[in-house]
Design an enzyme around this catalytic site. Structure first.
Site, PDB file in Angstrom:
ATOM      1  N   TYR A  56       2.445  13.905   5.224  1.00  0.00           N
ATOM      2  CA  TYR A  56       1.886  14.781   6.252  1.00  0.00           C
ATOM      3  C   TYR A  56       2.958  15.626   6.929  1.00  0.00           C
ATOM      4  CZ  TYR A  56      -2.874  13.017   6.032  1.00  0.00           C
ATOM      5  OH  TYR A  56      -4.144  12.725   5.624  1.00  0.00           O
ATOM      6  N   GLU A  58      -2.663 -12.555 -10.936  1.00  0.00           N
ATOM      7  CA  GLU A  58      -3.057 -11.144 -10.960  1.00  0.00           C
ATOM      8  C   GLU A  58      -4.093 -10.826  -9.887  1.00  0.00           C
ATOM      9  OE1 GLU A  58      -5.693  -8.018 -13.668  1.00  0.00           O
ATOM     10  OE2 GLU A  58      -5.078  -9.925 -14.559  1.00  0.00           O
ATOM     11  N   ASP A 107      -5.876 -11.885 -16.348  1.00  0.00           N
ATOM     12  CA  ASP A 107      -7.036 -11.855 -17.233  1.00  0.00           C
ATOM     13  C   ASP A 107      -6.572 -11.717 -18.677  1.00  0.00           C
ATOM     14  OD1 ASP A 107      -8.972 -12.019 -15.232  1.00  0.00           O
ATOM     15  OD2 ASP A 107      -9.164  -9.834 -15.036  1.00  0.00           O
TER      16      ASP A 107
END
Length: 369
Positions: free
Chosen positions: A103, A198, A250
């Site tokens: 910004y 994870e 996974d």
């Protein structure tokens, strides 16, 4: 006391910014030459596995960003602008977020309708370029980010004036470290290994079950793609305390890639791999072969998407996935075109993951690297 990392000042970074701008901007202008920034390319064709450290490192290919190049002029301008913002932050002892920097840098160029930066990814990329050119991490620059990392276990750390007991964070609670993990002083640890998870939901389940207490380990998650604090904390716990690191994801190519980021680093942040990567990390699962070795029911096995297939093919070509074990896993995935989540083990029984799968894997000592 186990370890302590000194925070130091930031004046040296301000000095390097001045020298960089003098060399790349002021001196060329004084002799009527075109200013340019020169830096190492953070691209796939300019990284390699360092045989000594076993992490991804930048090669020697350099790129130049010239003010005279119409395609690079805007990037050149952003580099000067953001370097000045960081310099001012150091000068006035401010610790802005990378969103603050975006910004602060964002304004419309007078007389035009062109913004200096349009999206935060543009300013973030410049910050990473400056890390390479200055030889300083954004954490050392004092830039703050949202921290996804959470940790729980029998460990006490000192953060500033406070001592935090990571085993006393309330029911299901966890400690979130600061952006700059090197500012943490690790006071004492009573653990035998680090388990990196994870998924945030699986971390929460293991935390509620107090897996870390029953199995004397430190639990860490970053809720998916690891952030820098998670990677740095894992590195410190392994390197400074000698704790083995096991990564649980996974059974899919995206989970495998997350493991590789913890172990050897990433292409984008290859300039930070020595500080962030943990080459002794081991993949505890879930492997594709586990789907069949543990006889997971067909109704919990997920059909792979085209994006999964594409990702698996990419991983097969990466130098850091060339071990016979990883090639077998990826070939099996491409043959079966099936994947599974960590939570799929709940189909066998609630608690199967923490009571059988993880203890069996750790006891066996057979990990994929």
């Amino acid at each position: 006391m186990v370890s302590q990392s000194s925070s130091g000042g930031r004046e040296w970074i301000a000095e390097r910014i001045v020298k960089l701008l003098e060399k790349s901007v002021l001196k060329p202008l004084k002799v009527e030459k075109v200013p340019y920034f020169e830096l190492l390319a953070r691209t796939k064709d300019n990284v390699y596995i360092d045989e000594k450290t076993q992490v991804i490192r930048l090669g020697n290919k350099k790129i130049r960003r010239k003010l005279s190049d119409i395609d690079e002029a805007k990037t050149f301008m952003r580099t000067v602008l953001i370097a000045a913002i960081i310099y001012e932050a150091i000068k006035y002892n401010k610790y802005p977020t990378i969103r603050d920097v975006f910004y602060d840098a964002k304004h419309t160029i007078p007389g035009t309708n062109i913004d200096t930066v349009e999206v935060q990814a543009e300013s973030d990329n410049i910050i990473e370029d400056l890390e390479v050119m200055l030889g300083a991490s954004r954490e050392e620059m004092g830039l703050q980010t949202d921290v996804k990392c959470k940790v729980v276990g029998l460990m006490r750390v000192r953060s500033g004036r406070d001592i935090i007991d990571c085993s006393r964070q309330g029911e299901g609670g966890a400690y979130s470290p600061p952006t700059n993990v090197d500012r943490l002083e690790i006071l004492d640890v009573d653990a035998e290994y680090v388990l990196v998870v994870e998924k945030d939901a699986v971390f929460n389940t293991l935390n509620m079950e107090r897996y870390w207490e029953k199995n004397k380990c430190i639990l860490i998650t970053a809720g998916g793609q690891p952030d820098r604090p998670a990677r740095r904390l894992v590195k410190r716990l392994n390197e400074e305390l000698g704790l083995p690191v096991y990564v649980l994801t996974d059974a899919d190519p995206y989970g495998f890639y997350i493991y590789s980021v913890y172990r050897i680093g990433s292409i984008t942040l290859s300039h930070e791999s020595v500080r962030l990567a943990c080459p002794r990390a081991r993949f505890i699962g879930v492997a594709v072969s586990d789907i069949y070795e543990y006889n997971l029911p067909k109704n919990v096995i997920i059909k792979a998407k085209d994006s999964d297939i594409k990702r698996a093919m990419e991983l097969k070509s990466y130098p850091w996935f060339q071990s016979p074990a990883w090639q077998r896993e990826l070939d099996l995935f491409l043959e079966k075109k099936e994947k599974a989540e960590i939570e799929a083990f709940s189909s066998k029984s609630l608690g199967f993951l923490e009571e059988k799968y993880l203890p069996e894997k750790i006891k066996s000592g057979h990990f994929i690297i």
